[in-house]
Design a protein around this motif. Structure first.
Motif, PDB file in Angstrom:
ATOM      1  N   MET A   1       0.835  -1.191   0.000  1.00  0.00           N
ATOM      2  CA  MET A   1       0.000   0.000   0.000  1.00  0.00           C
ATOM      3  C   MET A   1       0.877   1.251   0.000  1.00  0.00           C
ATOM      4  O   MET A   1       2.075   1.170   0.235  1.00  0.00           O
ATOM      5  N   ALA A   2       0.273   2.404  -0.201  1.00  0.00           N
ATOM      6  CA  ALA A   2       1.054   3.619  -0.420  1.00  0.00           C
ATOM      7  C   ALA A   2       1.048   4.556   0.781  1.00  0.00           C
ATOM      8  O   ALA A   2       0.099   4.582   1.564  1.00  0.00           O
ATOM      9  N   ASN A   3       2.116   5.303   0.888  1.00  0.00           N
ATOM     10  CA  ASN A   3       2.131   6.481   1.744  1.00  0.00           C
ATOM     11  C   ASN A   3       1.657   7.653   0.894  1.00  0.00           C
ATOM     12  O   ASN A   3       2.125   7.830  -0.236  1.00  0.00           O
ATOM     13  N   VAL A   4       0.736   8.440   1.433  1.00  0.00           N
ATOM     14  CA  VAL A   4       0.108   9.520   0.668  1.00  0.00           C
ATOM     15  C   VAL A   4       0.170  10.814   1.465  1.00  0.00           C
ATOM     16  O   VAL A   4      -0.161  10.835   2.661  1.00  0.00           O
ATOM     17  N   VAL A   5       0.572  11.892   0.802  1.00  0.00           N
ATOM     18  CA  VAL A   5       0.581  13.222   1.409  1.00  0.00           C
ATOM     19  C   VAL A   5      -0.384  14.109   0.635  1.00  0.00           C
ATOM     20  O   VAL A   5      -0.235  14.274  -0.585  1.00  0.00           O
ATOM     21  N   PHE A   6      -1.376  14.658   1.329  1.00  0.00           N
ATOM     22  CA  PHE A   6      -2.344  15.566   0.720  1.00  0.00           C
ATOM     23  C   PHE A   6      -1.876  17.007   0.919  1.00  0.00           C
ATOM     24  O   PHE A   6      -1.411  17.375   2.002  1.00  0.00           O
ATOM     25  N   ILE A   7      -2.045  17.826  -0.120  1.00  0.00           N
ATOM     26  CA  ILE A   7      -1.674  19.243  -0.045  1.00  0.00           C
ATOM     27  C   ILE A   7      -2.864  20.077  -0.510  1.00  0.00           C
ATOM     28  O   ILE A   7      -3.319  19.932  -1.650  1.00  0.00           O
ATOM     29  N   PRO A  75       9.965   7.915  -1.235  1.00  0.00           N
ATOM     30  CA  PRO A  75       9.069   8.987  -1.680  1.00  0.00           C
ATOM     31  C   PRO A  75       7.615   8.539  -1.724  1.00  0.00           C
ATOM     32  O   PRO A  75       7.299   7.476  -2.278  1.00  0.00           O
ATOM     33  N   PRO A  76       6.696   9.320  -1.153  1.00  0.00           N
ATOM     34  CA  PRO A  76       5.281   8.971  -1.147  1.00  0.00           C
ATOM     35  C   PRO A  76       4.553   9.483  -2.393  1.00  0.00           C
ATOM     36  O   PRO A  76       5.133  10.174  -3.233  1.00  0.00           O
ATOM     37  N   VAL A  77       3.290   9.133  -2.485  1.00  0.00           N
ATOM     38  CA  VAL A  77       2.394   9.706  -3.484  1.00  0.00           C
ATOM     39  C   VAL A  77       1.904  11.050  -2.946  1.00  0.00           C
ATOM     40  O   VAL A  77       1.571  11.166  -1.762  1.00  0.00           O
ATOM     41  N   VAL A  78       1.853  12.060  -3.801  1.00  0.00           N
ATOM     42  CA  VAL A  78       1.384  13.379  -3.390  1.00  0.00           C
ATOM     43  C   VAL A  78       0.097  13.701  -4.141  1.00  0.00           C
ATOM     44  O   VAL A  78       0.041  13.570  -5.373  1.00  0.00           O
ATOM     45  N   ILE A  79      -0.919  14.103  -3.402  1.00  0.00           N
ATOM     46  CA  ILE A  79      -2.195  14.491  -3.999  1.00  0.00           C
ATOM     47  C   ILE A  79      -2.488  15.924  -3.590  1.00  0.00           C
ATOM     48  O   ILE A  79      -2.601  16.228  -2.397  1.00  0.00           O
ATOM     49  N   GLY A  93       8.230  16.594 -10.368  1.00  0.00           N
ATOM     50  CA  GLY A  93       9.236  16.960 -11.364  1.00  0.00           C
ATOM     51  C   GLY A  93      10.644  16.958 -10.808  1.00  0.00           C
ATOM     52  O   GLY A  93      11.615  16.772 -11.544  1.00  0.00           O
ATOM     53  N   GLN A  94      10.756  17.157  -9.489  1.00  0.00           N
ATOM     54  CA  GLN A  94      12.049  17.122  -8.807  1.00  0.00           C
ATOM     55  C   GLN A  94      12.397  15.731  -8.306  1.00  0.00           C
ATOM     56  O   GLN A  94      13.382  15.550  -7.594  1.00  0.00           O
ATOM     57  N   ASN A  95      11.576  14.743  -8.671  1.00  0.00           N
ATOM     58  CA  ASN A  95      11.770  13.346  -8.258  1.00  0.00           C
ATOM     59  C   ASN A  95      11.748  13.177  -6.741  1.00  0.00           C
ATOM     60  O   ASN A  95      12.398  12.278  -6.198  1.00  0.00           O
ATOM     61  N   ARG A  96      10.951  14.004  -6.075  1.00  0.00           N
ATOM     62  CA  ARG A  96      10.841  13.893  -4.627  1.00  0.00           C
ATOM     63  C   ARG A  96       9.576  13.141  -4.211  1.00  0.00           C
ATOM     64  O   ARG A  96       9.384  12.862  -3.035  1.00  0.00           O
ATOM     65  N   ALA A  97       8.717  12.836  -5.174  1.00  0.00           N
ATOM     66  CA  ALA A  97       7.497  12.065  -4.938  1.00  0.00           C
ATOM     67  C   ALA A  97       7.490  10.872  -5.873  1.00  0.00           C
ATOM     68  O   ALA A  97       8.060  10.917  -6.975  1.00  0.00           O
TER      69      ALA A  97
END
Length: 266
Positions: A1-7, A75-79, A93-97
């Motif tokens: 499963m994924a780690n997810v960060v919401f912004i 690196p997590p998934v960013v939403i 784009g910076q390969n941080r996610a």
């Protein structure tokens, strides 16, 4: 499963992601929604201390969330929604996610369409240059036009009371001037072919980020061989992540993550 960060984006509290967090947890993902720098724990506190967010721009926001991403062992998934979607694209784009979903994202450098509805939605802030160094909120009527135009008056007003907060004006000014600034902080490495998958979504009734803007953003990625998908929500406005139809948007995000296999053991 994924780690997810919401912004989240401008004018919406980070705690509005809570239903998403609970849904993603139910699907086995680990999800968090950090506040913006200077944002407080509750919308009420943020409204009382608006100046604490003043002055933060796109670069500051990107680095703020990059530090949160570094807390994971991979690196997590960013939403992200709106300006959160712009920041999600920068981090990817910076390969941080590992992957990113940009929901009705604020325009990145290179997006040229500027529909009247988008101008009108931004005018309460952009109409006064002094707002660049301030943190300002939207009135109930301004929120209704920018966020709640596809909703009933009652639902729009209820969402404004529950989630609306002041936000820094600087990101909006930076995005508005992006195509005239060589080193704009709204610039994203759209040609990066080593990044993870990206999903950009638009909404046909969105006044704040018009569909012409999201379609143009998607086209900017044509030079990259990395996965860049697009989905459009018919009849939805800018409130789509927090209104009565939020689950439809969240389900599209979950289905896309599964399709693109952007999951890993938490």
């Amino acid at each position: 499963m994924a780690n997810v960060v919401f912004i989240h984006g401008l004018w919406v509290a980070h705690t509005a992601w809570q239903p998403w967090i609970e849904l993603f947890h139910a699907h086995g993902h680990r999800a968090v929604a950090p506040p913006w720098p200077g944002e407080h724990a509750t919308p009420e506190q943020t409204r009382r201390h608006a100046a604490d967010q003043a002055g933060n721009g796109i670069d500051e926001l990107t680095e703020h969330f990059a530090k949160h991403l570094e807390q994971f062992d991979a690196p997590p998934v960013v939403i992200g929604h709106s300006f959160g979607g712009l920041i999600a694209q920068k981090l990817l784009g910076q390969n941080r996610a590992a992957a990113a979903i940009a929901i009705d994202p604020a325009p990145i450098k290179g997006v040229k369409p500027l529909p009247f509805t988008q101008l009108r939605s931004a005018f309460p802030i952009l109409g006064n240059p002094g707002n660049k160094g301030r943190a300002k909120g939207l009135t109930e009527a301004q929120w209704r036009y920018g966020f709640g135009n596809a909703l009933s008056q009652a639902e729009s007003d209820a969402l404004w009371r529950q989630w609306a907060i002041p936000s820094p004006g600087r990101p909006l000014f930076e995005a508005a001037a992006a195509n005239f600034a060589k080193n704009s902080p709204a610039k994203v490495d759209t040609a990066n072919s080593t990044r993870g998958p990206l999903l950009i979504t638009g909404a046909t009734a969105d006044h704040t980020v018009a569909p012409a803007s999201t379609r143009a953003a998607h086209r900017l990625y044509e030079k990259s061989s990395a996965i860049t998908d697009f989905h459009e929500f018919d009849g939805r406005g800018h409130s789509l992540t927090i209104d009565h139809g939020w689950r439809d948007v969240a389900d599209v995000a979950l289905d896309w993550m599964a399709q693109r296999q952007v999951t890993r053991a938490a």
